[in-house]
Scaffold this motif. Structure first.
Motif, short mmCIF file in Angstrom:
data_model
loop_
_atom_site.label_atom_id
_atom_site.label_comp_id
_atom_site.label_asym_id
_atom_site.label_seq_id
_atom_site.Cartn_x
_atom_site.Cartn_y
_atom_site.Cartn_z
N PHE A 610 0.82 -1.21 0.00
CA PHE A 610 0.00 0.00 0.00
C PHE A 610 0.86 1.26 0.00
CE2 PHE A 610 -3.93 -2.04 2.21
CZ PHE A 610 -4.28 -2.63 1.01
N LYS A 611 2.19 1.10 -0.08
CA LYS A 611 3.14 2.24 -0.07
C LYS A 611 2.95 3.09 1.18
CE LYS A 611 3.71 2.63 -5.10
NZ LYS A 611 2.67 1.71 -5.58
N LEU A 612 2.70 2.42 2.32
CA LEU A 612 2.54 3.10 3.59
C LEU A 612 3.82 3.10 4.41
CD1 LEU A 612 -1.00 1.80 4.61
CD2 LEU A 612 -0.41 4.02 3.64
N CYS A 613 4.79 2.26 4.05
CA CYS A 613 6.06 2.23 4.78
C CYS A 613 7.13 1.62 3.89
CB CYS A 613 5.94 1.45 6.09
SG CYS A 613 5.80 -0.34 5.88
N TYR A 614 8.38 1.75 4.31
CA TYR A 614 9.49 1.13 3.61
C TYR A 614 10.56 0.73 4.61
CZ TYR A 614 11.78 5.75 3.96
OH TYR A 614 12.32 6.93 4.41
N GLU A 615 11.38 -0.24 4.22
CA GLU A 615 12.48 -0.67 5.07
C GLU A 615 13.69 0.21 4.79
OE1 GLU A 615 14.91 -4.72 6.37
OE2 GLU A 615 13.62 -4.74 4.59
N ILE A 616 14.32 0.70 5.86
CA ILE A 616 15.52 1.53 5.69
C ILE A 616 16.63 0.64 5.16
CG2 ILE A 616 17.23 2.96 6.88
CD1 ILE A 616 15.07 3.62 8.95
N PRO A 617 17.25 1.02 4.03
CA PRO A 617 18.31 0.18 3.44
C PRO A 617 19.45 -0.07 4.43
CG PRO A 617 17.65 1.92 1.92
CD PRO A 617 17.00 2.23 3.23
N ARG A 618 19.93 -1.31 4.39
CA ARG A 618 21.08 -1.74 5.20
C ARG A 618 20.85 -1.53 6.70
NH1 ARG A 618 22.17 0.72 0.79
NH2 ARG A 618 22.25 2.76 1.79
N SER A 619 19.59 -1.58 7.13
CA SER A 619 19.29 -1.47 8.56
C SER A 619 18.91 -2.84 9.09
CB SER A 619 18.13 -0.49 8.78
OG SER A 619 16.92 -1.07 8.31
N TYR A 623 11.99 0.37 9.89
CA TYR A 623 11.05 0.82 8.87
C TYR A 623 10.62 2.27 9.15
CZ TYR A 623 10.84 -4.16 7.98
OH TYR A 623 11.18 -5.45 7.69
N ILE A 624 10.10 2.91 8.10
CA ILE A 624 9.57 4.27 8.24
C ILE A 624 8.22 4.37 7.54
CG2 ILE A 624 9.85 6.68 7.50
CD1 ILE A 624 12.79 6.47 7.91
N ALA A 625 7.24 4.96 8.25
CA ALA A 625 5.95 5.33 7.64
C ALA A 625 6.02 6.82 7.34
CB ALA A 625 4.80 5.01 8.60
N GLY A 656 -1.25 12.02 -0.32
CA GLY A 656 -0.49 10.78 -0.35
C GLY A 656 0.44 10.61 -1.53
N ILE A 657 0.43 11.54 -2.51
CA ILE A 657 1.30 11.38 -3.67
C ILE A 657 2.76 11.40 -3.24
CG2 ILE A 657 2.11 12.47 -5.80
CD1 ILE A 657 -0.70 13.30 -6.43
N VAL A 663 8.28 6.35 -0.58
CA VAL A 663 8.40 4.90 -0.42
C VAL A 663 9.08 4.27 -1.63
CG1 VAL A 663 7.12 2.72 -0.21
CG2 VAL A 663 6.45 4.69 1.16
N VAL A 664 8.65 4.68 -2.83
CA VAL A 664 9.20 4.10 -4.06
C VAL A 664 10.69 4.42 -4.20
CG1 VAL A 664 9.11 4.22 -6.58
CG2 VAL A 664 6.99 4.10 -5.29
N MET A 665 11.09 5.63 -3.83
CA MET A 665 12.46 6.11 -4.08
C MET A 665 13.35 6.03 -2.84
SD MET A 665 12.24 6.86 -7.25
CE MET A 665 13.83 7.66 -7.49
N HIS A 666 12.93 5.30 -1.81
CA HIS A 666 13.63 5.37 -0.51
C HIS A 666 15.10 4.97 -0.58
CE1 HIS A 666 12.49 1.07 -0.52
NE2 HIS A 666 13.57 0.92 0.22
#
Length: 945
Positions: A610-619, A623-625, A656-657, A663-666
């Motif tokens: 749902f693009k509500l959160c993403y995992e922080i790379p190399r963590s 996660y971040i909402a 929400g855009i 989320v997509v570009m995190h």
């Protein structure tokens, strides 16, 4: 002229010294008018042995009589010049077989043209012809005639005498009727009449028994005559953008049909006969109002439609009387009270806690046919944190109720009406004024109705006293029973499985359990079971994400269970306090109830989907909402010199855009430092992009600074446009900055041009546009080139993907589809000069990279004739040839080829393997077609992705 076109004179000298039979004086690569021929050099007429002469993309206004000296000439290409007349001397070239006069200024043709008795191909597209001379009938060897983009109002009688004609293109004219004499063209295999004003088709059309492709897109046809079903060899039939209301059952006779396009018509039903077209692989029914089969089935394509009708026939018909009612509005307006009152009118008001996320209540009422109607009432929380998630739950083919508290007068009617119109594809909506303490409030209903066609009723009630509540309930019942899908016939097994799933008390079941339930209720084929779960998912009855490798193993029977879990995270005090940051350990505490115990992976995946959160790379599973991030923009350094700037403005901007984009570009957020609720700074290859949403101004602004600005800008645009495309009715402008040197070039506040305006300028061959700040004229192609990777070529490919029938000028086509031999020569020159070679990034177009080694690492340079290469080349060539018969425009051919390759995984894999083994040059040599450059570019893009 000699000095200006020195490179062309060198070609002429070479042709003279080597007695070459082909001479290419075209100017594909050159956009500078000063470098183009305004007259044919006299030296050319000394080459009496010439057989092929290419003069494309120059500025010739006349052909001299001396052209008659080239007696051996068989092919003459004069595309993209400025010819207004043709000399009589042309008639002396008796060996002519091919003459291309595309994109000139011809208004008439000389009678002498009829003396070219060997002519087989004649292209007169993009001129100003209003009629053709009768003498053209004497071209008895003509097999291909292209007259698209002219001013013809009738089909000239002379054409009907060209008995050897196999391909006739009359698209983009002003033809209103077709003569019966058309039937005389017995050899015709391809007929393109798109973009005309034809209202009826003559019965004589049935006599064209060799016809394999018929294009009637963009006309005014209301009925499809049965005579058309006699075209037994027809493989492709295009009827989009007409006014057709029904299809004849006899369409089943077109047994060779592989493609049928009926989009943008007025069809309401689809005959079962369509399923008897066994060769049909492509069926487009979009933008009709078809109720049978249901639109969710139509959207899945011909196989799903065939399965639907097959199951109806085998299992019999039943009906599902079930709908979704969604109640929206500001917090505290009375949404929960209304939901409870709908369920039970005797419900006593009490102090209600604000709804957390979504509450779902089921309401049943009897129908006239003694069946029971089921309504799933979704009561949405009004807090802003939930607004960004509306797009996942505001479904089509539902009834919406907007509740307004008349005491507070805080309801933003335009916001809610826009949200529903945008996200639900214009589903019907009722405004219900909750007149607390009988306080009346007027709203400008007439103005709202003028803007929002889905507004059905405005009703008033007092939920505390039940005043006029009965009227409200009657209107809800009326509108919910008249939703488009209600009463649509469904296979009996579908209805039985739906009832079995509804009676199941569990929140979710495994895919295997779902398949077993289907088996117990009469299903035999796995594909039919999955088709049903997809249908129920589209309706919002249950959730089954079939494309997700984790979620596809679970069918969520109670969507509220999933949404509650999501909102538990977004409403969690610790997560809010930590500005949207949470860990797996936090999730274990948040989802500690037994109902979530074994489903943490699936629920987290649901939030990511749902693009509500993403995992922080190399963590370590952090996660971040982003919707909970700080609203304060962090401080950071920014180099304002030589920035690329782009701006999006919106008629209405859904919330929400920007958080979806984050989320997509995190992965490009540098250590997650420069990211906040309304914006982000991305970093890649010594380049930075700042993307900020200004919600109050309904605007997103992008600034890019650094070494590879256009590369990163292209990535940002690509991802934002993908998000935009997920909203079917979103209206926005993409604004391109001016690059005039006087004011705008290095300004942070340049003048902006709407993308659509630039598109129209290029399509109309307008090279310049005026800056409204400096009043200087600037090049349109340069504006696009400055911002978007791939410049004008990418600009038009993007547009053609969205609007494949966009009437485009061949001048643009020639810029997109470069001559491959010249492309290879240019590459060799670049190699010799040791400059950076051109490869193609994942977005499909050139990207300058340092050194030959990068090129070798990317696609290899060893050229060989592997089986992969040979087969890929053969398949692409065949595909392009097929598409060429359907479309007159080579740019469209290229784009459609890319789209088809995307849908053919085996061909796509062969192309990738061929490029890896042989390098792009080998494939370019293997396929000789003007649209191939786009396909090659896309193929390289496939590799990178």
């Amino acid at each position: 002229m000699a000095n200006r076109c020195q490179h062309l004179f060198e070609k002429i000298r070479e042709a003279k010294e080597k007695r070459l039979k082909e001479l290419d004086l075209s100017n594909h690569w050159n956009t500078d008018a000063k470098e183009k021929l305004t007259e044919i050099p006299a030296e050319v007429f000394e080459l009496e042995w010439l057989e092929v002469l290419n003069l494309r993309c120059n500025q010739l206004t006349t052909l001299p009589e001396a052209i008659a000296k080239l007696r051996q000439l068989t092919s003459l290409d004069l595309t993209n010049n400025q010819l207004t007349t043709l000399p009589e001397a042309l008639a002396k070239l008796r060996q002519f077989t091919s003459l291309d006069l595309t994109n000139n200024q011809l208004t008439t043709l000389p009678e002498a043209l009829a003396k070219l008795q060997q002519l087989t191909k004649l292209n007169l597209s993009y001129n100003q012809l209003t009629t053709l001379p009768e003498a053209i009938a004497r071209l008895q060897h003509l097999t291909s005639l292209n007259l698209n983009h002219n001013q013809l109002t009738t089909l000239p009688e002379a054409i009907t005498k060209l008995r050897q004609l196999t391909s006739l293109n009359l698209s983009h004219n002003k033809i209103t009727t077709l003569p019966e004499a058309l039937a005389k063209l017995q050899q015709l295999t391809s007929l393109n009449l798109s973009y005309n004003k034809i209202t009826t088709l003559p019965e004589a059309l049935a006599k064209l028994q060799q016809l394999t492709s018929l294009n009637l897109n963009h006309n005014k046809i209301t009925t499809l005559p049965e005579a058309i079903t006699k075209l037994q060899q027809l493989t492709k039939l295009y009827l989009s953008y007409n006014k057709i209301t029904t299809l004849p059952e006899a369409i089943a006779k077109l047994q060779q049909l592989t493609k049928l396009n009926l989009s943008y018509n007025q069809l309401t039903t689809l005959p079962e006969a369509i399923t008897k077209l066994q060769q049909l692989t492509s069926l487009d029914l979009s933008h009709n109002t078809i109720e049978k089969p249901p639109p969710e089935i139509l959207a899945k394509g011909i196989k799903a439609i065939q399965n639907y009708f097959r199951q109806l026939e085998v299992e019999g018909t039943d009906y599902l009387y079930e709908a979704k009612l969604l109640i929206v509005g500001e917090g505290g307006a009375g949404k929960t009270t209304l939901a409870k009152k709908i369920e039970d009118q005797n419900y006593q008001l009490r102090e209600e806690n604000s709804t957390k996320g979504i509450e779902v209540i089921q309401w049943r009422f009897p129908m006239e046919n003694e069946r029971e109607f089921r309504v799933n009432i979704w009561d949405f929380g009004g807090q802003e944190i939930y607004h960004a998630t509306h797009q996942f739950f505001l479904t089509k083919r539902s009834l919406y109720v907007l509740v307004a508290d008349t005491r507070k007068e805080d309801t933003d009617f335009y916001y809610w009406l826009n949200v529903v119109e945008l996200l639900s594809d214009n589903s019907p909506l009722l405004i219900i004024k909750n007149e607390k303490q009988n306080r009346h409030r007027e709203i400008n209903e007439l103005q709202l109705r003028g803007q929002f066609t889905n507004l059905k009723e405005t009703l008033a009630t007092n939920l505390a006293t039940n005043r006029d509540l009965e009227k409200v309930l009657e209107q809800i019942k009326h509108h919910v029973k008249n939703l488009p899908h209600i009463g649509s016939p469904l296979p009996k097994t579908w209805v039985r499985v739906r009832e079995a799933l509804e009676s199941d008390a569990r929140n979710y079941i495994s895919l295997d359990e779902y398949l077993n339930i289907c088996e117990q209720n009469g299903f035999t084929h796995r594909k039919d079971k999955l088709q049903l779960s997809g249908y129920l998912h589209d309706l919002g009855v249950c959730l089954h994400f079939q494309e997700d490798p984790i979620l596809n193993k679970t069918v969520i029977l109670k969507p509220k269970w999933g949404t509650d879990a999501v909102y538990k995270v977004l409403d969690n005090e610790k997560v809010i306090r930590n500005l949207g940051n949470f860990t797996r350990f936090d999730l274990a505490n948040i989802w500690c109830e037994d109902e979530y115990a074994t489903m943490h992976d699936e629920l987290l995946r649901l939030m990511i989907n749902f693009k509500l959160c993403y995992e922080i790379p190399r963590s370590q599973e952090k996660y971040i909402a982003p919707q909970l991030l700080s609203a304060n923009q962090p401080s950071y350094d920014w180099d304002k010199t030589n920035n690329l700037i782009l701006r999006y403005t919106y008629d209405f901007m859904p919330k929400g855009i920007i958080t979806q984009f984050i989320v997509v570009m995190h992965e490009l957020i540098n250590e997650q430092q420069c990211v906040w609720k309304n914006g982000v700074v991305l970093s890649k290859d010594q380049t930075k992009a700042e993307v900020i949403e200004y919600y109050g101004k309904r605007e997103i602004e992008i600034r890019v600074s650094g070494h590879h600005k256009r590369d990163l800008m292209t990535v940002v645009i690509h991802e934002l446009d993908k998000i935009h495309n997920s909203y079917q009715r979103l209206k926005y402008d993409k604004l391109i900055p001016c690059n005039c040197y006087a004011i705008c070039k290095d300004s942070q506040e340049p003048h902006f041009y709407p993308f659509e305006t630039l598109r129209k300028f290029v399509a109309d061959n307008q090279e310049g546009i005026q800056c409204q700040k400096s009043y200087q004229m600037v090049k349109v192609s340069g504006l696009i080139d400055d911002v978007i990777k791939g410049g004008k070529e990418r600009f038009f490919v993007e547009q053609l993907r969205v609007e494949p029938n966009y009437p485009q000028s061949p001048q643009i086509s020639s810029n997109i589809n470069i001559n491959l031999n010249q492309a290879q020569e240019q590459n060799q020159i670049r190699q010799k000069e040791n400059n950076s070679m051109s490869t193609v990034n994942q977005y499909g177009y050139g990207d300058n990279v340092g050194g030959d080694k990068v090129m070798r690492d990317k696609i290899g340079t060893q050229i060989n004739n592997s089986q992969n290469l040979t087969q890929a080349a053969k398949d692409i060539k065949e595909l392009l040839n097929q598409l060429s018969q359907e479309y007159s425009n080579t740019a469209i051919v290229g784009v459609k080829a890319v789209e088809e390759i995307e849908q053919k995984p085996k061909l796509k894999a062969r192309i990738i393997n061929a490029l890896k083994e042989a390098g792009s040059e080998a494939l370019e040599k293997a396929v000789d077609h003007p649209a191939v450059s786009i396909v090659i570019a896309a193929a390289k893009g496939f590799m990178d992705t």
